[in-house]
Design a protein around this motif. Structure first.
Motif, PDB file in Angstrom:
ATOM      1  N   ARG A 160      53.068  43.673  47.488  1.00 34.72           N
ATOM      2  CA  ARG A 160      51.760  43.703  48.163  1.00 34.72           C
ATOM      3  C   ARG A 160      50.626  43.720  47.145  1.00 34.72           C
ATOM      4  O   ARG A 160      49.596  43.083  47.333  1.00 34.72           O
ATOM      5  N   MET A 161      50.831  44.451  46.064  1.00 37.89           N
ATOM      6  CA  MET A 161      49.802  44.466  45.013  1.00 37.89           C
ATOM      7  C   MET A 161      49.630  43.068  44.423  1.00 37.89           C
ATOM      8  O   MET A 161      48.511  42.602  44.225  1.00 37.89           O
ATOM      9  N   LEU A 162      50.744  42.390  44.169  1.00 37.18           N
ATOM     10  CA  LEU A 162      50.678  41.044  43.576  1.00 37.18           C
ATOM     11  C   LEU A 162      50.013  40.063  44.534  1.00 37.18           C
ATOM     12  O   LEU A 162      49.208  39.217  44.119  1.00 37.18           O
ATOM     13  N   GLU A 163      50.324  40.172  45.809  1.00 31.56           N
ATOM     14  CA  GLU A 163      49.707  39.290  46.803  1.00 31.56           C
ATOM     15  C   GLU A 163      48.203  39.544  46.866  1.00 31.56           C
ATOM     16  O   GLU A 163      47.403  38.623  47.002  1.00 31.56           O
ATOM     17  N   SER A 164      47.827  40.807  46.790  1.00 33.66           N
ATOM     18  CA  SER A 164      46.424  41.173  46.911  1.00 33.66           C
ATOM     19  C   SER A 164      45.618  40.751  45.665  1.00 33.66           C
ATOM     20  O   SER A 164      44.515  40.214  45.764  1.00 33.66           O
ATOM     21  N   ILE A 165      46.190  40.985  44.508  1.00 36.46           N
ATOM     22  CA  ILE A 165      45.490  40.679  43.246  1.00 36.46           C
ATOM     23  C   ILE A 165      45.530  39.172  42.961  1.00 36.46           C
ATOM     24  O   ILE A 165      44.581  38.593  42.420  1.00 36.46           O
ATOM     25  N   GLY A 166      46.630  38.546  43.363  1.00 39.88           N
ATOM     26  CA  GLY A 166      46.886  37.146  42.978  1.00 39.88           C
ATOM     27  C   GLY A 166      47.911  37.182  41.856  1.00 39.88           C
ATOM     28  O   GLY A 166      47.715  37.879  40.854  1.00 39.88           O
ATOM     29  N   TRP A 167      48.996  36.463  42.018  1.00 38.78           N
ATOM     30  CA  TRP A 167      50.103  36.549  41.061  1.00 38.78           C
ATOM     31  C   TRP A 167      49.700  36.091  39.659  1.00 38.78           C
ATOM     32  O   TRP A 167      50.081  36.694  38.664  1.00 38.78           O
ATOM     33  N   ILE A 168      48.928  35.020  39.578  1.00 45.42           N
ATOM     34  CA  ILE A 168      48.586  34.504  38.242  1.00 45.42           C
ATOM     35  C   ILE A 168      47.575  35.428  37.558  1.00 45.42           C
ATOM     36  O   ILE A 168      47.689  35.709  36.367  1.00 45.42           O
ATOM     37  N   THR A 169      46.630  35.951  38.345  1.00 44.63           N
ATOM     38  CA  THR A 169      45.681  36.924  37.787  1.00 44.63           C
ATOM     39  C   THR A 169      46.428  38.151  37.281  1.00 44.63           C
ATOM     40  O   THR A 169      46.158  38.665  36.187  1.00 44.63           O
ATOM     41  N   ALA A 170      47.383  38.606  38.082  1.00 42.43           N
ATOM     42  CA  ALA A 170      48.170  39.783  37.694  1.00 42.43           C
ATOM     43  C   ALA A 170      48.990  39.483  36.438  1.00 42.43           C
ATOM     44  O   ALA A 170      49.056  40.297  35.512  1.00 42.43           O
ATOM     45  N   HIS A 171      49.626  38.318  36.409  1.00 40.16           N
ATOM     46  CA  HIS A 171      50.429  37.932  35.237  1.00 40.16           C
ATOM     47  C   HIS A 171      49.558  37.877  33.981  1.00 40.16           C
ATOM     48  O   HIS A 171      49.959  38.343  32.917  1.00 40.16           O
ATOM     49  N   ARG A 172      48.357  37.300  34.120  1.00 39.56           N
ATOM     50  CA  ARG A 172      47.446  37.195  32.970  1.00 39.56           C
ATOM     51  C   ARG A 172      47.156  38.583  32.413  1.00 39.56           C
ATOM     52  O   ARG A 172      47.182  38.818  31.206  1.00 39.56           O
ATOM     53  N   PHE A 173      46.883  39.529  33.307  1.00 42.23           N
ATOM     54  CA  PHE A 173      46.594  40.908  32.891  1.00 42.23           C
ATOM     55  C   PHE A 173      47.832  41.553  32.258  1.00 42.23           C
ATOM     56  O   PHE A 173      47.770  42.110  31.167  1.00 42.23           O
ATOM     57  N   LEU A 174      48.960  41.452  32.932  1.00 40.90           N
ATOM     58  CA  LEU A 174      50.181  42.103  32.447  1.00 40.90           C
ATOM     59  C   LEU A 174      50.600  41.565  31.083  1.00 40.90           C
ATOM     60  O   LEU A 174      50.947  42.304  30.172  1.00 40.90           O
ATOM     61  N   PHE A 175      50.537  40.247  30.963  1.00 35.94           N
ATOM     62  CA  PHE A 175      51.037  39.615  29.737  1.00 35.94           C
ATOM     63  C   PHE A 175      50.055  39.778  28.583  1.00 35.94           C
ATOM     64  O   PHE A 175      50.428  40.150  27.471  1.00 35.94           O
ATOM     65  N   SER A 176      48.781  39.494  28.854  1.00 35.04           N
ATOM     66  CA  SER A 176      47.796  39.517  27.762  1.00 35.04           C
ATOM     67  C   SER A 176      47.470  40.936  27.321  1.00 35.04           C
ATOM     68  O   SER A 176      47.316  41.198  26.134  1.00 35.04           O
TER      69      SER A 176
END
Ligand SMILES: [Zn+2]
Length: 205
Positions: A160-176
């Motif tokens: 639900r968090m990923l859906e709400s934030i947006g998966w690519i936005t979340a990935h960018r944050f997590l990875f970078s």
């Protein structure tokens, strides 16, 4: 070392953008910290399966003349070490784990009409293992958008968090920011996605 290409758009648009080495040339070395622009160092090619793409994409590389190490600029719609795009994996996981579809129906929801059973199971296993870490890591982004649901299990909460934030936005944050992989780093890539010298046989799925 892989860093993310700050890119949003179609794959066709990506092909056009990376033709120019100056466009996203890093102005310093993220590995040794040298304050000089990196030198273009060609491309490597990797396979990618997206919702409407199945083929090979070039990934631009740069070289640091000081530490002699390369940096590759990975587009942020792909996950390091995985052949399938974030969109495909996201559609599958949401369909299966959040909406309760069968494996076959979830694969169809992700535009994968012919997908081996094991591949979906592999994504599910990796995501279930990673969900507690994701729930925690995404909290700073998610609380701004919706209240936490303390009753939900880690997998539902993370989805639900990923859906709400947006998966690519979340990935960018997590990875970078955190060097966290959406599906967890492969065991032979430690720490934080750097290939170890002992285990050369990393395979992607
Ligand atoms: Zn360097």
């Amino acid at each position: 070392m892989q860093i993310l290409h700050p890119f949003a758009g179609s794959i066709q648009h990506y092909f056009e953008e990376i033709a120019d080495p100056d466009r996203y040339r890093p102005d310093h070395c993220p590995q040794c910290g040298a304050k000089y622009p990196l030198t273009g160092h060609g491309f490597y090619r990797r396979t990618l399966v997206d919702v409407s793409f199945d083929g090979v994409i070039p990934v631009r590389r740069y070289l640091c003349l000081f530490c002699k190490r390369t940096v590759s600029l990975l587009p942020d719609f792909v996950l390091p070490w995985l052949r399938f795009s974030i969109s495909v994996i996201a559609l599958f996981l949401v369909a299966r784990l959040l909406n309760g579809l069968t494996l076959v129906a979830a694969a169809q929801a992700a535009a994968q009409t012919v997908m081996p059973y094991e591949r979906g199971q592999f994504w599910i296993r990796r995501f279930q293992k990673q969900a507690p870490a994701l729930s925690l890591a995404l909290t700073p982004l998610a609380t701004l958008r919706h209240p936490r649901d303390p009753a939900a299990d880690f997998v539902s909460r993370a989805l639900r968090m990923l859906e709400s934030i947006g998966w690519i936005t979340a990935h960018r944050f997590l990875f970078s920011q955190l060097r966290v992989h959406l599906l967890g780093w492969h065991a032979c890539l430690v720490p934080a996605g750097r290939r170890t010298t002992l285990a050369a046989a990393c395979s992607s799925s």
